[in-house]
Design a protein around this motif. Structure first.
Motif, PDB file in Angstrom:
ATOM      1  N   LEU A 274       0.985  -1.102   0.130  1.00 44.11           N
ATOM      2  CA  LEU A 274       0.076   0.055   0.021  1.00 44.11           C
ATOM      3  C   LEU A 274       0.883   1.214   0.107  1.00 44.11           C
ATOM      4  O   LEU A 274       1.916   1.465   0.557  1.00 44.11           O
ATOM      5  N   TYR A 275       0.544   2.198  -0.860  1.00 46.22           N
ATOM      6  CA  TYR A 275       1.191   3.720  -0.484  1.00 46.22           C
ATOM      7  C   TYR A 275       0.059   4.752  -0.718  1.00 46.22           C
ATOM      8  O   TYR A 275      -1.009   4.580  -1.178  1.00 46.22           O
TER       9      TYR A 275
ATOM     10  N   LEU B  34     -10.786  16.291 -12.802  1.00 44.23           N
ATOM     11  CA  LEU B  34     -10.281  17.767 -12.450  1.00 44.23           C
ATOM     12  C   LEU B  34     -10.082  17.833 -10.904  1.00 44.23           C
ATOM     13  O   LEU B  34      -9.728  18.902 -10.549  1.00 44.23           O
ATOM     14  N   GLY B  35     -10.904  16.618 -10.123  1.00 44.40           N
ATOM     15  CA  GLY B  35     -10.658  16.841  -8.605  1.00 44.40           C
ATOM     16  C   GLY B  35      -9.265  16.568  -8.234  1.00 44.40           C
ATOM     17  O   GLY B  35      -8.480  15.724  -8.873  1.00 44.40           O
ATOM     18  N   ASP B  36      -9.059  17.189  -6.936  1.00 43.47           N
ATOM     19  CA  ASP B  36      -7.595  17.098  -6.191  1.00 43.47           C
ATOM     20  C   ASP B  36      -7.877  16.036  -5.075  1.00 43.47           C
ATOM     21  O   ASP B  36      -8.770  16.518  -4.367  1.00 43.47           O
ATOM     22  N   VAL B  37      -7.221  14.956  -5.116  1.00 42.18           N
ATOM     23  CA  VAL B  37      -7.786  13.893  -4.033  1.00 42.18           C
ATOM     24  C   VAL B  37      -6.374  13.376  -3.455  1.00 42.18           C
ATOM     25  O   VAL B  37      -5.293  13.385  -4.025  1.00 42.18           O
ATOM     26  N   ASP B  38      -6.716  12.847  -2.270  1.00 38.76           N
ATOM     27  CA  ASP B  38      -5.630  11.889  -1.467  1.00 38.76           C
ATOM     28  C   ASP B  38      -6.070  10.523  -1.687  1.00 38.76           C
ATOM     29  O   ASP B  38      -7.238  10.295  -1.388  1.00 38.76           O
ATOM     30  N   LEU B  39      -5.050   9.680  -2.194  1.00 37.90           N
ATOM     31  CA  LEU B  39      -5.318   8.308  -2.218  1.00 37.90           C
ATOM     32  C   LEU B  39      -4.485   7.417  -1.665  1.00 37.90           C
ATOM     33  O   LEU B  39      -3.472   7.639  -1.147  1.00 37.90           O
ATOM     34  N   VAL B  40      -5.145   6.336  -1.271  1.00 45.10           N
ATOM     35  CA  VAL B  40      -4.553   5.098  -0.895  1.00 45.10           C
ATOM     36  C   VAL B  40      -4.410   3.952  -1.905  1.00 45.10           C
ATOM     37  O   VAL B  40      -5.609   3.757  -2.332  1.00 45.10           O
ATOM     38  N   LEU B  41      -3.275   3.603  -2.403  1.00 50.65           N
ATOM     39  CA  LEU B  41      -3.336   2.845  -3.615  1.00 50.65           C
ATOM     40  C   LEU B  41      -2.599   1.387  -3.042  1.00 50.65           C
ATOM     41  O   LEU B  41      -1.652   1.553  -2.401  1.00 50.65           O
ATOM     42  N   ALA B  42      -3.176   0.241  -3.986  1.00 51.03           N
ATOM     43  CA  ALA B  42      -2.426  -1.112  -3.787  1.00 51.03           C
ATOM     44  C   ALA B  42      -1.911  -1.413  -4.951  1.00 51.03           C
ATOM     45  O   ALA B  42      -2.193  -1.303  -5.868  1.00 51.03           O
ATOM     46  N   VAL B  43      -0.622  -1.937  -4.891  1.00 51.96           N
ATOM     47  CA  VAL B  43      -0.095  -2.336  -5.923  1.00 51.96           C
ATOM     48  C   VAL B  43      -0.545  -3.395  -6.712  1.00 51.96           C
ATOM     49  O   VAL B  43      -1.015  -4.240  -6.160  1.00 51.96           O
ATOM     50  N   GLY B  44      -0.895  -3.526  -7.947  1.00 52.81           N
ATOM     51  CA  GLY B  44      -1.346  -4.281  -8.682  1.00 52.81           C
ATOM     52  C   GLY B  44      -0.765  -4.862  -9.630  1.00 52.81           C
ATOM     53  O   GLY B  44       0.299  -4.550  -9.946  1.00 52.81           O
TER      54      GLY B  44
ATOM     55  N   VAL C  62      -7.037   1.511  -6.488  1.00 54.30           N
ATOM     56  CA  VAL C  62      -7.415   2.586  -5.457  1.00 54.30           C
ATOM     57  C   VAL C  62      -8.281   1.968  -4.323  1.00 54.30           C
ATOM     58  O   VAL C  62      -9.301   1.297  -4.477  1.00 54.30           O
ATOM     59  N   THR C  63      -7.773   1.998  -3.163  1.00 54.44           N
ATOM     60  CA  THR C  63      -8.433   1.451  -1.852  1.00 54.44           C
ATOM     61  C   THR C  63      -9.088   2.456  -1.096  1.00 54.44           C
ATOM     62  O   THR C  63     -10.179   2.289  -0.371  1.00 54.44           O
ATOM     63  N   GLN C  64      -8.557   3.827  -1.277  1.00 52.44           N
ATOM     64  CA  GLN C  64      -9.377   4.822  -0.349  1.00 52.44           C
ATOM     65  C   GLN C  64      -9.110   6.056  -1.161  1.00 52.44           C
ATOM     66  O   GLN C  64      -8.122   6.333  -1.770  1.00 52.44           O
ATOM     67  N   SER C  65      -9.917   6.948  -0.607  1.00 52.32           N
ATOM     68  CA  SER C  65      -9.768   8.356  -1.640  1.00 52.32           C
ATOM     69  C   SER C  65     -10.448   9.206  -0.579  1.00 52.32           C
ATOM     70  O   SER C  65     -11.550   9.095   0.011  1.00 52.32           O
ATOM     71  N   GLN C  66      -9.928  10.392  -0.576  1.00 52.38           N
ATOM     72  CA  GLN C  66     -10.429  11.530   0.264  1.00 52.38           C
ATOM     73  C   GLN C  66     -10.171  13.019  -0.637  1.00 52.38           C
ATOM     74  O   GLN C  66      -9.268  13.071  -1.412  1.00 52.38           O
ATOM     75  N   LEU C  67     -11.269  13.518  -0.743  1.00 53.67           N
ATOM     76  CA  LEU C  67     -11.382  14.772  -1.689  1.00 53.67           C
ATOM     77  C   LEU C  67     -10.872  16.104  -1.154  1.00 53.67           C
ATOM     78  O   LEU C  67     -10.966  16.218   0.059  1.00 53.67           O
ATOM     79  N   ARG C  68      -9.880  16.526  -2.037  1.00 50.49           N
ATOM     80  CA  ARG C  68      -9.216  17.714  -1.269  1.00 50.49           C
ATOM     81  C   ARG C  68     -10.012  18.898  -2.062  1.00 50.49           C
ATOM     82  O   ARG C  68     -10.001  19.954  -1.128  1.00 50.49           O
TER      83      ARG C  68
END
Length: 267
Positions: free
Chosen positions: A7-8, A58-68, A74-80
């Motif tokens: 995860l990163y 066009l959205g700016d987001v924070d993401l948690v990604l899992a290597v595939g 994308v495992t989590q996202s939070q809108l900035r």
């Protein structure tokens, strides 16, 4: 990201999306440190998806990604910042898509692109806050020139690209294929140069040296604005060796809603 970590986390701006299957979507995202990524948001198109709300273009987001294996997931996202103002006006939407497509075309996948990320974020925020098409045109011209510089294609606007002499105000030409201005004695057909007015050259120099806030305060007369736009369009087409789809959309919107003239003067 540690080699052993699956995860990163990263911030990202969503450039575009492509539906995949019944519920998934492949997203192209520009990040500040990892370059351009193609990731998959599984189930994002389902009504009760936990990650769907923040993954619009066009959205700016924070993401948690899992290597595939093929795409990271994308495992989590939070809108900035959703940049909602960009969706409230057709001209703002068109201008924002144009900025995003420029970033997409200039940036390679997983190549260093911090400067492009910063420029795109600043450009979208400025467009979101702009209240009229003329201001958005100035923002777009600033963005084009600074993105070209960040990618190593800064146009030469102060000295002749042929002989190196300082450029005066009159009788000059601009050669998109060569990336700069030619003085009166050096323009020739081999460089496909076209005349550039003193007002347009002055505007391009201004956009090249000022901050985005300063650029947004300048409104060009329509004739000068159209001329600068032509020169920049020609330059970008040469560098990218292709036309941009969003350019046609932006041109169509501009024809429907002409930019009003204004009196801001370059000093």
């Amino acid at each position: 990201m540690s080699p052993r970590s699956r995860l990163y986390k990263t911030e990202g701006i969503v450039l575009r999306g492509l539906d995949l299957g019944e519920a998934d979507r492949v997203l192209t995202i520009l990040t500040p440190h990892l370059g351009k990524l193609r990731v998959i948001a599984k189930g994002v198109r389902r009504p009760r998806s936990r990650i769907g709300g923040g993954l619009e273009p066009l959205g700016d987001v924070d993401l948690v990604l899992a290597v595939g294996r093929t795409f990271d997931v994308v495992t989590q996202s939070q809108l900035r910042d959703p940049h909602l103002g960009l969706r409230a006006d057709l001209h703002a939407t068109a201008a924002a898509w144009y900025l995003a497509e420029l970033a997409d075309r200039f940036c390679e996948e997983r190549a260093e692109s911090a400067a492009a990320f910063d420029l795109l974020g600043a450009g979208l925020t400025a467009l979101d806050q702009a209240s009229d098409p003329a201001t958005r045109e100035s923002i777009a011209r600033w963005y084009e020139l600074h993105l070209l510089e960040a990618m190593g294609y800064r146009p030469e606007l102060t000295t002749c690209i042929e002989c190196g002499a300082e450029i005066g105000p009159d009788d000059n030409a601009y050669a998109a294929t060569a990336g700069g201005v030619l003085g009166p004695e050096c323009s020739h057909a081999a460089l496909s140069a076209t005349p550039i007015s003193a007002a347009a050259l002055k505007a391009m120099r201004h956009f090249q040296r000022v901050t985005l806030d300063q650029a947004a305060r300048l409104t060009l007369p329509p004739s000068s604005g159209r001329e600068v736009e032509r020169h920049m369009h020609a330059t970008i087409s040469v560098v990218l060796e292709r036309e941009l789809r969003s350019r046609d959309f932006l041109d169509e919107v501009a024809r429907r809603r002409p930019v009003a003239g204004a009196a801001s003067v370059l000093r």
